[in-house]
Enzyme design. Sequence first.
Site, mmCIF file in Angstrom:
data_model
loop_
_atom_site.group_PDB
_atom_site.id
_atom_site.type_symbol
_atom_site.label_atom_id
_atom_site.label_comp_id
_atom_site.label_asym_id
_atom_site.label_seq_id
_atom_site.Cartn_x
_atom_site.Cartn_y
_atom_site.Cartn_z
ATOM 1 N N GLY A 3 4.725 1.267 -0.190
ATOM 2 C CA GLY A 3 5.465 0.917 -1.406
ATOM 3 C C GLY A 3 5.654 -0.580 -1.576
ATOM 4 N N ASP B 206 -2.275 -3.101 -10.321
ATOM 5 C CA ASP B 206 -2.109 -3.459 -11.739
ATOM 6 C C ASP B 206 -1.045 -2.566 -12.392
ATOM 7 O OD1 ASP B 206 -4.245 -5.095 -11.126
ATOM 8 O OD2 ASP B 206 -5.721 -3.692 -11.909
ATOM 9 N N GLY C 141 0.823 -1.205 0.000
ATOM 10 C CA GLY C 141 0.000 0.000 0.000
ATOM 11 C C GLY C 141 0.856 1.253 0.000
HETATM 12 O O1 TA6 Z 1 -7.362 -4.106 -9.521
HETATM 13 C C1 TA6 Z 1 -8.608 -3.522 -9.858
HETATM 14 C C2 TA6 Z 1 -9.355 -4.490 -10.681
HETATM 15 O O2 TA6 Z 1 -8.470 -4.876 -11.674
HETATM 16 C C3 TA6 Z 1 -10.639 -3.981 -11.298
HETATM 17 O O3 TA6 Z 1 -10.390 -3.511 -12.571
HETATM 18 C C4 TA6 Z 1 -11.586 -5.182 -11.276
HETATM 19 O O4 TA6 Z 1 -11.888 -5.621 -12.527
HETATM 20 C C5 TA6 Z 1 -10.955 -6.152 -10.315
HETATM 21 O O5 TA6 Z 1 -9.685 -5.641 -9.940
HETATM 22 C C6 TA6 Z 1 -10.826 -7.561 -10.673
HETATM 23 O O6 TA6 Z 1 -10.179 -8.304 -9.663
HETATM 24 P P1 TA6 Z 1 -10.405 -9.832 -9.443
HETATM 25 O O7 TA6 Z 1 -9.453 -10.198 -8.365
HETATM 26 O O8 TA6 Z 1 -11.854 -10.006 -9.058
HETATM 27 O O9 TA6 Z 1 -10.103 -10.524 -10.725
#
Ligand code: TA6
Length: 312
Positions: A224, A251, A221
């Site tokens: 870092g 991501d 978080g």
């Molecule tokens: O990290 C955010 C995110 O990528 C959103 O875009 C959403 O689609 C979600 O996480 C999906 O995560 P999950 O762990 O359910 O595949």
Amino acid sequence: MILTVTLNTALDLTYRVPALTPHTSHRVTEVTERPGGKGVNVARVLAALGHAVTVTGFAGGDTGRALRERLATEPRLTDALVPVAGATRRTLAVVDAATGDTTQLNEPGPTVTPAEWAAFLDSYEQLARHEGTTAIALCGSLPPGVPVGAYALLIRAARAARVPVLLDTSGEPLRRGVAARPDIVKPNADELAELTGSHEPERATRDARRRGAHAVVASLGADGLLALTPDGGWRARPPKRVRGNPTGAGDSAVAGLLSGLAEGLPWPERLARAVALSAATVAAPVAGEFDPTTYEDLLARVAVTDAVPAST
Ligand code: TA6
């Protein structure tokens, strides 16, 4: 070409409300809808950094069609998604404008049939063996019907094709995936604690390496990243606490790590890039996006220091 795998793609909806209060009705003041699922977000950030990216996984129904139409308008992205009969899920992030806090609601996703899974595996193996493929990211949850050992299988196929592979998932798919010896695994603090039983990041990161991952990059978080790799151990910290919407920040960190890997950067530079991209994503008004100027500014000020040696 970098390949990102999102078995559970999504249409990500973000609602902004003035203040989120339980048991009351809310007026939504702002709505955004974007293609999502973790690997899709990673692909968009990689493309923004100038990399050619192929996006695979599953897409189906009206939501899947909408997702693919949106991806087709994005530069440097190639759509290699495999069709499914069920509909791609939606996710909903509700942002409380008063506090900046985000509440995330994720649907389970469509049920994937054995024939659809077999079609995906065929396509994935071809993409992994393609001579232009330089790195693979396996990201996010598994939709119903996909075997829990799916990522372990995909990691073994990447290793057989001699392509470096990064894993970003949680729970049992993470446990089995780590045992298949991915090049990099990027858990957050909760995922790492669930995997190892330890809430102490350095101990848990060492444990995750012992379980099979060559390098572990823990995202902590606002603190870092902590990385333990075959080349050494590092902490990378943002210059200041950034307030905003953390959706997609992990991501963006994955995109930073992968772009650095594909460009042959040393680990400290990859980590600095990952932290700056992640913080720039938190700061952006739209979930999962980042402002290049904020990114460059943060990148110049990320602190990377030595951490516990990889051998301990
Ligand atoms: O990290 C955010 C995110 O990528 C959103 O875009 C959403 O689609 C979600 O996480 C999906 O995560 P999950 O762990 O359910 O595949």
